[in-house]
Design an enzyme around this catalytic site. Structure first.
Site, mmCIF file in Angstrom:
data_model
loop_
_atom_site.group_PDB
_atom_site.id
_atom_site.type_symbol
_atom_site.label_atom_id
_atom_site.label_comp_id
_atom_site.label_asym_id
_atom_site.label_seq_id
_atom_site.Cartn_x
_atom_site.Cartn_y
_atom_site.Cartn_z
ATOM 1 N N HIS A 1 -0.108 5.060 1.437
ATOM 2 C CA HIS A 1 -0.219 5.459 2.845
ATOM 3 C C HIS A 1 1.014 4.959 3.592
ATOM 4 O O HIS A 1 1.244 3.754 3.707
ATOM 5 C CB HIS A 1 -1.490 4.882 3.473
ATOM 6 C CG HIS A 1 -1.898 5.545 4.742
ATOM 7 N ND1 HIS A 1 -3.156 6.064 4.937
ATOM 8 C CD2 HIS A 1 -1.226 5.788 5.889
ATOM 9 C CE1 HIS A 1 -3.242 6.580 6.150
ATOM 10 N NE2 HIS A 1 -2.063 6.414 6.755
ATOM 11 N N LEU A 2 1.776 5.883 4.107
ATOM 12 C CA LEU A 2 3.000 5.597 4.842
ATOM 13 C C LEU A 2 2.740 4.624 5.992
ATOM 14 O O LEU A 2 1.732 4.739 6.690
ATOM 15 C CB LEU A 2 3.545 6.917 5.396
ATOM 16 C CG LEU A 2 4.808 6.876 6.250
ATOM 17 C CD1 LEU A 2 5.985 6.396 5.418
ATOM 18 C CD2 LEU A 2 5.082 8.256 6.819
ATOM 19 N N HIS A 3 3.636 3.657 6.174
ATOM 20 C CA HIS A 3 3.552 2.746 7.314
ATOM 21 C C HIS A 3 4.913 2.126 7.575
ATOM 22 O O HIS A 3 5.686 1.869 6.677
ATOM 23 C CB HIS A 3 2.481 1.666 7.104
ATOM 24 C CG HIS A 3 2.623 0.864 5.845
ATOM 25 N ND1 HIS A 3 2.273 1.356 4.598
ATOM 26 C CD2 HIS A 3 3.080 -0.386 5.643
ATOM 27 C CE1 HIS A 3 2.509 0.426 3.689
ATOM 28 N NE2 HIS A 3 3.004 -0.645 4.296
ATOM 29 N N GLN A 4 5.191 1.934 8.867
ATOM 30 C CA GLN A 4 6.442 1.338 9.346
ATOM 31 C C GLN A 4 6.149 -0.095 9.765
ATOM 32 O O GLN A 4 5.267 -0.334 10.583
ATOM 33 C CB GLN A 4 6.959 2.134 10.547
ATOM 34 C CG GLN A 4 8.028 1.463 11.377
ATOM 35 C CD GLN A 4 9.409 1.621 10.789
ATOM 36 O OE1 GLN A 4 9.676 2.581 10.098
ATOM 37 N NE2 GLN A 4 10.273 0.685 11.062
ATOM 38 N N ILE B 1 0.881 -1.171 0.000
ATOM 39 C CA ILE B 1 0.000 0.000 0.000
ATOM 40 C C ILE B 1 0.913 1.215 0.000
ATOM 41 O O ILE B 1 1.255 1.762 1.052
ATOM 42 C CB ILE B 1 -0.955 -0.010 1.212
ATOM 43 C CG1 ILE B 1 -1.821 -1.268 1.165
ATOM 44 C CG2 ILE B 1 -1.819 1.245 1.230
ATOM 45 C CD1 ILE B 1 -2.743 -1.443 2.331
#
Length: 184
Positions: free
Chosen positions: A141-144, A138
Site C-alpha cells: 500500500h503506497l504511502h509517503q 508495507i
C-alpha cells in the site's frame, strides 16, 4: 532499581528493569516480524485500508481528504512522523491516479506546514519506499513518509540500542496535529 532478573525469566517480569538497564520496545515486534503485513493483492489485513474505517482518534488519523488521508506512523522514526496514504489499495506510485498523486502532494505540503507550526523542526525527511527490497515495511500500500527532524535527534539509542525514544504518546500527537491541520 529492581533486583537483577536472570535472562530466562524476562518474559515472566515484563516492564521490570534488569541488570543491563535495557529499554524495552516490545510493540515493535509486530513491525519487525511482519505480523499482519498485507500482500500486494490482499487488502483484507492492510492497516492502511482498515484505518479509515475506524474513528480518527482510534486510527490515529490526523486529516482526511477525498483521495488520501494523513495518519501517524505506529512505529515512528521521530515524534510527529506522518504517513500520507491513498484510500485505494495500490502499491506503486506510478499506479496512483492523477488525483491521488496530486492530493498526496498537497497533503505532504500541508503536513510540513502544520508540523512546522506545531513543533518547529529544523528539517524534514520525505520519502516513499517502493517495494520491500527498498525498505517498505508495507510495500503493498503506497504511502509517503513525512518525518520531522531536529538537530541532535539521532543519539546513541538508535546506534547502540537499536531503538528510538519518542517523548509523546501517539494519541497526544494526533490530537495536537488534528487540531492544527486546518490552520496550516
Amino acid at each position: 532499581m529492581a533486583d537483577f532478573i536472570p535472562v530466562d525469566e524476562f518474559e515472566d517480569h515484563p516492564g521490570i528493569p534488569d541488570g543491563l538497564q535495557r529499554l524495552w520496545t516490545p510493540h515493535r515486534l509486530a513491525y519487525i516480524s511482519g505480523e499482519n503485513r498485507p500482500t500486494e493483492h490482499n487488502d483484507v489485513r492492510c492497516p492502511f485500508c482498515v484505518s479509515p474505517t475506524h474513528d480518527d482518534a482510534e486510527a490515529l488519523i490526523v486529516a482526511r481528504g477525498e483521495h488520501v488521508f494523513a495518519v501517524l506512523n505506529l512505529y515512528p522514526y521521530n515524534p510527529g512522523h506522518l504517513l500520507i496514504c491513498p484510500y485505494r489499495h495500490v502499491a506503486a506510485y506510478i499506479d496512483a491516479t492523477e488525483e491521488e498523486a496530486a492530493e498526496m502532494t498537497a497533503f505532504t505540503r500541508k503536513a510540513i506546514r502544520m508540523i512546522s507550526a506545531v513543533s518547529q523542526p529544523a528539517g524534514f525527511n520525505l520519502g516513499m519506499n517502493q517495494g520491500s527490497i527498498a525498505g517498505a515495511g508495507i510495500a503493498a500500500h503506497l504511502h509517503q513518509h513525512v518525518v520531522p527532524r531536529w538537530a541532535g535527534d539521532s543519539n546513541f539509542l538508535p546506534i547502540i540500542g537499536q531503538t528510538k525514544a519518542v517523548p509523546f504518546l501517539l494519541g497526544q500527537t494526533r490530537e495536537i496535529f488534528a487540531g492544527a491541520w486546518d490552520e496550516a
